[in-house]
Design a protein around this motif. Structure first.
Motif, PDB file in Angstrom:
ATOM      1  N   HIS A 132     -29.132  35.680  20.725  1.00  0.00           N
ATOM      2  CA  HIS A 132     -27.773  36.195  20.562  1.00  0.00           C
ATOM      3  C   HIS A 132     -26.946  35.177  19.764  1.00  0.00           C
ATOM      4  N   THR A 133     -25.895  35.670  19.172  1.00  0.00           N
ATOM      5  CA  THR A 133     -25.007  34.769  18.442  1.00  0.00           C
ATOM      6  C   THR A 133     -24.256  33.868  19.421  1.00  0.00           C
ATOM      7  N   TRP A 134     -24.026  32.625  19.002  1.00  0.00           N
ATOM      8  CA  TRP A 134     -23.349  31.660  19.868  1.00  0.00           C
ATOM      9  C   TRP A 134     -21.946  32.131  20.240  1.00  0.00           C
ATOM     10  N   GLU A 135     -21.281  32.823  19.328  1.00  0.00           N
ATOM     11  CA  GLU A 135     -19.922  33.293  19.597  1.00  0.00           C
ATOM     12  C   GLU A 135     -19.889  34.256  20.787  1.00  0.00           C
ATOM     13  N   SER A 136     -20.985  34.966  21.034  1.00  0.00           N
ATOM     14  CA  SER A 136     -21.006  35.936  22.134  1.00  0.00           C
ATOM     15  C   SER A 136     -21.176  35.268  23.493  1.00  0.00           C
ATOM     16  N   ARG A 137     -21.376  33.928  23.522  1.00  0.00           N
ATOM     17  CA  ARG A 137     -21.542  33.238  24.803  1.00  0.00           C
ATOM     18  C   ARG A 137     -20.308  33.379  25.683  1.00  0.00           C
ATOM     19  N   VAL A 138     -19.134  33.553  25.082  1.00  0.00           N
ATOM     20  CA  VAL A 138     -17.897  33.656  25.866  1.00  0.00           C
ATOM     21  C   VAL A 138     -17.858  34.935  26.689  1.00  0.00           C
ATOM     22  N   LEU A 139     -18.757  35.900  26.398  1.00  0.00           N
ATOM     23  CA  LEU A 139     -18.752  37.157  27.136  1.00  0.00           C
ATOM     24  C   LEU A 139     -19.332  36.992  28.541  1.00  0.00           C
ATOM     25  N   GLY A 140     -20.171  35.966  28.734  1.00  0.00           N
ATOM     26  CA  GLY A 140     -20.863  35.858  30.009  1.00  0.00           C
ATOM     27  C   GLY A 140     -20.675  34.534  30.690  1.00  0.00           C
ATOM     28  N   GLY A 141     -21.427  34.373  31.764  1.00  0.00           N
ATOM     29  CA  GLY A 141     -21.254  33.194  32.605  1.00  0.00           C
ATOM     30  C   GLY A 141     -22.193  32.068  32.265  1.00  0.00           C
ATOM     31  N   PHE A 142     -22.420  31.776  30.988  1.00  0.00           N
ATOM     32  CA  PHE A 142     -23.273  30.661  30.593  1.00  0.00           C
ATOM     33  C   PHE A 142     -22.417  29.449  30.235  1.00  0.00           C
ATOM     34  N   ARG A 143     -22.853  28.279  30.683  1.00  0.00           N
ATOM     35  CA  ARG A 143     -22.160  27.044  30.336  1.00  0.00           C
ATOM     36  C   ARG A 143     -23.168  26.067  29.731  1.00  0.00           C
ATOM     37  N   LEU A 144     -22.701  25.268  28.817  1.00  0.00           N
ATOM     38  CA  LEU A 144     -23.540  24.278  28.152  1.00  0.00           C
ATOM     39  C   LEU A 144     -23.771  23.108  29.107  1.00  0.00           C
ATOM     40  N   THR A 145     -25.009  22.865  29.479  1.00  0.00           N
ATOM     41  CA  THR A 145     -25.328  21.794  30.440  1.00  0.00           C
ATOM     42  C   THR A 145     -25.921  20.562  29.775  1.00  0.00           C
ATOM     43  N   GLU A 146     -26.352  20.703  28.532  1.00  0.00           N
ATOM     44  CA  GLU A 146     -26.985  19.577  27.844  1.00  0.00           C
ATOM     45  C   GLU A 146     -26.895  19.808  26.346  1.00  0.00           C
ATOM     46  N   GLY A 147     -26.665  18.750  25.566  1.00  0.00           N
ATOM     47  CA  GLY A 147     -26.622  18.861  24.119  1.00  0.00           C
ATOM     48  C   GLY A 147     -25.314  19.439  23.622  1.00  0.00           C
ATOM     49  N   HIS A 148     -25.380  20.143  22.508  1.00  0.00           N
ATOM     50  CA  HIS A 148     -24.184  20.678  21.871  1.00  0.00           C
ATOM     51  C   HIS A 148     -24.479  22.067  21.316  1.00  0.00           C
ATOM     52  N   ARG A 149     -23.449  22.731  20.838  1.00  0.00           N
ATOM     53  CA  ARG A 149     -23.588  24.070  20.274  1.00  0.00           C
ATOM     54  C   ARG A 149     -24.461  24.025  19.019  1.00  0.00           C
ATOM     55  N   PRO A 150     -25.117  25.143  18.661  1.00  0.00           N
ATOM     56  CA  PRO A 150     -25.965  25.143  17.461  1.00  0.00           C
ATOM     57  C   PRO A 150     -25.128  25.040  16.190  1.00  0.00           C
ATOM     58  N   LYS A 151     -25.610  24.282  15.247  1.00  0.00           N
ATOM     59  CA  LYS A 151     -24.922  24.087  13.971  1.00  0.00           C
ATOM     60  C   LYS A 151     -25.876  24.422  12.837  1.00  0.00           C
ATOM     61  N   GLY A 152     -25.357  25.045  11.808  1.00  0.00           N
ATOM     62  CA  GLY A 152     -26.172  25.367  10.655  1.00  0.00           C
ATOM     63  C   GLY A 152     -27.166  26.471  10.951  1.00  0.00           C
ATOM     64  N   ALA A 153     -28.154  26.572  10.075  1.00  0.00           N
ATOM     65  CA  ALA A 153     -29.123  27.664  10.150  1.00  0.00           C
ATOM     66  C   ALA A 153     -30.426  27.251  10.808  1.00  0.00           C
ATOM     67  N   ARG A 154     -30.494  26.015  11.354  1.00  0.00           N
ATOM     68  CA  ARG A 154     -31.772  25.540  11.881  1.00  0.00           C
ATOM     69  C   ARG A 154     -31.660  24.999  13.314  1.00  0.00           C
TER      70      ARG A 154
END
Length: 857
Positions: A132-154
């Motif tokens: 799923h697209t990272w922007e759609s994460r705000v729709l649900g109950g997922f939280r970032l527990t490690e690392g950072h959001r995806p950047k770029g195409a890879r």
């Protein structure tokens, strides 16, 4: 009468054991089917990815069709969609203009294969992970527990449970595969649900650029929109405004727990299967229960003729006698219904596991257990018992007092005129149905429907005319019995004299053998025909397959290899239309396949009956003979269907072919059907080598290495192709198993009840010089006679309906009947018939004949 009925139950508990056992099993199965039905209607899951969005706008997961009933009235029929509908991305602008909407977040999804070497890592519940697209994460109950959001195409972010399954950590490289060769990404971070649970469906999040790499063709459409409302706005009001949008007429708005339905589309598909399965199993069992209980109760009442005669002689009115029998059955049904419901819970969980193992419901399906199914089961059990008592008690209650005592000691010499006329009418109707079926040989669905009706008519006719059939069958077997000595002559004489008793024992055997043979051998005929069509219709000499499907580009690459004459991907789905059966229209779901027109005739031979398959194009369709019959279409007609995702399709019928059972009911252009599937992958790739080609297999094997998990075969795997048919066949086998279990119980009870009433007869035989072994030999021959008549007649009654089924499936009257299967059906019922008579006989022969001769009835 109620007090007398309860006193009778206490005094003659053994006599009611047979009826009680049959009612207990019926209550267990009916309550189990009720729980499954309620589970199908009420099964929901709380949302996970959509948990924080008040409203979810997604494509409707069903389609409504206008159909006509047999009387000409119009009504709308809803049919579930097998694929996930997608929405136009431009709908976001219309949603944003709705009063009360604060923001709109699109959710774009892609099915991916996460690779660990050549192994695909499955997600939770064995499902393929979803990107799923990272922007759609705000729709649900997922939280970032490690690392950072995806950047770029890879870069991608995995849920922690999926990363653990694959042995991945932040910073590792991961290979993902969708519609191309594997792509390598970096694990930028991990996410978990807010409450720490593992998600039901494993997910990964990617940036918009990365999603373009994973799903390049999905940019113009989205799976759903999450809608956030302005503070103070009621969600229901916003939902009503969205539903009135002209642009959203093909969309559905989900709120509350309904958001889980939008997120987990497999729940809706499993629920539809449950409703259909529960209705089919429950309806068949209830029908058999009424039939069996009428026979069992009638036999129990006949064995109480002396008691009934005495009550009539001392002034009991027919109405009082009838009410007593009804009260006894109602009390028995109530107790059996209450005790049978807990057994039904066990049946539910067993069936749930079996359904999940065959893909009919999701692996994590959990039944919804409420009070309503149990109340319905108890009510149905009591009603069935009362109905059986009403039918069985009519004759006993109408006996005139002056004839009661004489009839109590004499068995009726024949059957009544009413039964004779009824049996004759049933046989005449059966002949008419068979004649109609033979005259409708090209109409597949009519033949199958007539076959189902025919077996029921024949079984009921055999039950009504039971005494006549028993006398005729005994007359045929008498010469064989007489040759076995004195015990055989006694068995023949008893069978002729006790025709009603023999008929009561034969009826459940006929029911079990005929129903089981018809259902089982219908499935064996269908599966055998499908396998034969698959083998004879596969022209391709190489097949590429993979467990999760193949990228569409693989077929194009295979076609470019030296020595390959033709190659086509095979995509599978379903399409929905309006079919007609005996003047009744209904929404029907038909299997569909998509192949490339340029390679179709070079890779498969569908057995064209009319038209030209080479004319296949995106605006045309080819039909199997079954589909053409059901839809009422011929070559040149226009087919109006709905594709798997609900998209309307209108196209010319360019051909009708005969091998639809082995391949599919409908054949579409490959790219057209592929674009309307959820996964967007091919099930297999068919390859035809040039006549002078060499080393084609080696080249294909080298190509397959670029697509991990892909295997090269020499032919289509028949088992894989008919897997869905095998799953549906298993459901029918469950129905057969329940029917055999029900009738087996009845066979044992009937034989035992008939034998127990002969206590004085056995004692008299022994007092006049007969030995125990002679009595046992007589009973053994009688029970073998019952088994032979029941098995032979049941087999004979299954022949006409099976002939109609064979005509529908193969064009000839010969069904596929495995000898071992027939022997298993007939042998098991015969064994039960013999055991049901021999066990009580041995027990009664342990009593001294002097004591047994004086035992009261």
């Amino acid at each position: 009468m109620l007090r007398i009925a309860l006193a009778t139950l206490r005094a003659r508990g053994g006599a009611f054991a047979a009826t009680f056992a049959a009612l207990l099993l019926g209550a267990a199965v009916i309550s189990a089917c009720g729980v499954l039905l309620e589970s199908g209607l009420r099964s929901t899951l709380p949302p996970e990815r959509y948990a924080k969005a008040p409203l979810i706008v997604a494509g409707r997961q069903s389609v409504d069709l206008d159909v006509k009933s047999a009387d000409g009235s119009d009504y709308r029929s809803s049919q579930s969609l097998p694929e996930r509908p997608r929405l136009d991305a431009t709908l976001a602008g219309d949603l944003a203009t709705v009063d009360g909407v604060a923001s709109v977040v699109p959710d774009r999804r892609a099915t991916v294969r996460l690779l660990d070497g050549d192994r695909a890592v499955t997600g939770a519940n064995g499902a393929v992970p979803q990107a799923h697209t990272w922007e759609s994460r705000v729709l649900g109950g997922f939280r970032l527990t490690e690392g950072h959001r995806p950047k770029g195409a890879r870069q991608v972010v995995l849920d922690a449970d999926l990363a653990d399954r694959a042995g991945l950590r932040t910073g590792d490289s991961v290979r993902l595969m969708t519609a191309s060769t594997p792509l390598t990404f970096e694990v930028a971070g991990l996410v978990s649900l807010d409450d720490g649970r593992s998600p039901r469906q494993s997910v990964l999040f990617a940036s918009g650029a990365a999603m373009e790499r994973l799903a390049p063709r999905s940019g113009a459409s989205v799976d759903a929109f999450g809608v956030f409302t302005t503070p103070g706005t009621r969600t229901s009001e916003v939902a009503s405004r969205i539903e009135r949008l002209p642009a959203g007429r093909h969309a559905a708005v989900y709120t509350g727990e309904g958001r889980g339905e939008a997120e987990f589309t497999d729940i809706a598909a499993g629920a539809a299967n449950l409703v259909e399965l529960a209705t089919a199993i429950g309806g068949n069992v209830l029908l058999v229960a009424v039939f069996v209980l009428c026979a069992t109760t009638s036999l129990a009442v006949r064995h109480r003729r002396r008691e009934m005669a005495l009550l009539r002689a001392i002034g009991t009115t027919p109405g009082q006698l009838h009410r007593m029998i009804t009260a006894e059955s109602a009390a028995t049904g109530l107790i059996a219904g209450v005790l049978g419901c807990p057994l039904g819970v066990g049946v539910v969980f067993w069936l749930s596991g079996q359904f999940a193992g065959r893909g009919l419901v999701p692996p994590d399906f959990r039944p919804v257990v409420g009070p309503l199914p149990f109340l319905a089961a108890v009510a149905a059990t009591v009603l069935t018992a009362v109905t059986a008592a009403f039918v069985a008690g009519r004759r006993a209650a109408r006996v005139r007092p002056t004839e009661a005592l004489r009839e109590a000691s004499d068995e009726p010499a024949g059957i009544g005129r009413g039964r004779l006329v009824t049996g004759g009418l049933l046989l005449a109707t059966a002949v008419a149905v068979l004649s109609l079926g033979l005259g409708s040989r090209t109409d597949f669905l009519t033949l199958v429907g007539l076959a189902n009706s025919l077996v029921l008519l024949l079984v009921i006719a055999a039950a009504v005319l039971g005494p006549l059939i028993s006398r005729a069958a005994t007359a045929l077997l008498t010469p064989l019995l007489v040759r076995t000595g004195v015990t055989g002559r006694l068995a023949a004489a008893n069978s002729r004299a006790g025709a009603a008793r023999t008929a009561a024992a034969v009826t459940p055997l006929v029911l079990a053998v005929s129903f089981a043979s018809t259902v089982v051998f219908t499935q064996t005929t269908q599966l055998s025909r499908a396998a034969d069509e698959m083998r004879s219709g596969t022209v391709a000499d190489h097949v590429l397959t993979a467990p999760a499907g193949l990228p569409p580009g693989l077929a194009a690459r295979a076609a470019e290899l030296p020595g390959v004459a033709a190659a086509t991907g095979v995509v599978r789905s379903e399409a929905i239309g309006v079919g007609s059966l005996l003047g009744e229209e209904e929404a029907v779901s038909l299997t569909a396949q998509g192949l490339r027109p340029s390679a179709l005739t070079a890779t498969v031979d569908l057995g064209t009956r009319e038209g030209d398959l080479s004319a296949l194009a995106p605006d045309t369709v080819a039909l199997s003979t079954t589909a053409a019959s059901w839809l009422g279409l011929d070559v040149g007609d226009r087919a109006r269907l709905y594709l798997g995702d609900g998209t309307p399709f209108s196209g010319e019928v360019i051909a009708v072919y005969g091998r639809g059972l082995g391949f599919a009911d409908l054949t579409f252009d490959h790219d057209l059907l592929l674009s309307h599937t959820t996964t967007g992958v091919d099930q297999s790739v068919l390859i035809r080598s040039a006549s002078d080609a060499a080393d084609t297999a080696a080249r294909l094997t080298a190509l397959a290495r670029d697509y991990p998990g892909t295997t090269v075969g020499g032919a289509l795997a028949v088992d894989a192709q008919v897997e869905e048919q095998r799953a549906l066949a298993w459901v029918n086998y469950v129905v057969v198993g329940l029917i055999i279990a029900y009738t087996a119980l009845t066979v044992v009870n009937t034989q035992a009840m008939n034998t127990v009433t002969r206590r004085r007869e056995f004692a008299l035989l022994r007092l006049t010089g007969g030995s125990r072994s002679q009595v046992r030999g007589m009973v053994r021959r009688e029970s073998l006679t019952v088994a032979a008549v029941g098995g032979g007649l049941g087999t004979l009654l299954s022949v006409p309906p099976l002939a109609l089924v064979a005509l529908a499936l193969t064009g000839g009257p010969w069904p596929t009947v495995p000898v071992t299967g027939w022997l298993a059906i007939v042998g098991s019922t015969a064994l039960l018939a013999v055991a049901g008579a021999m066990v009580p006989t041995r027990l009664m022969l342990r009593v001294r004949p002097v004591d047994a001769i004086g035992t009261k009835e």
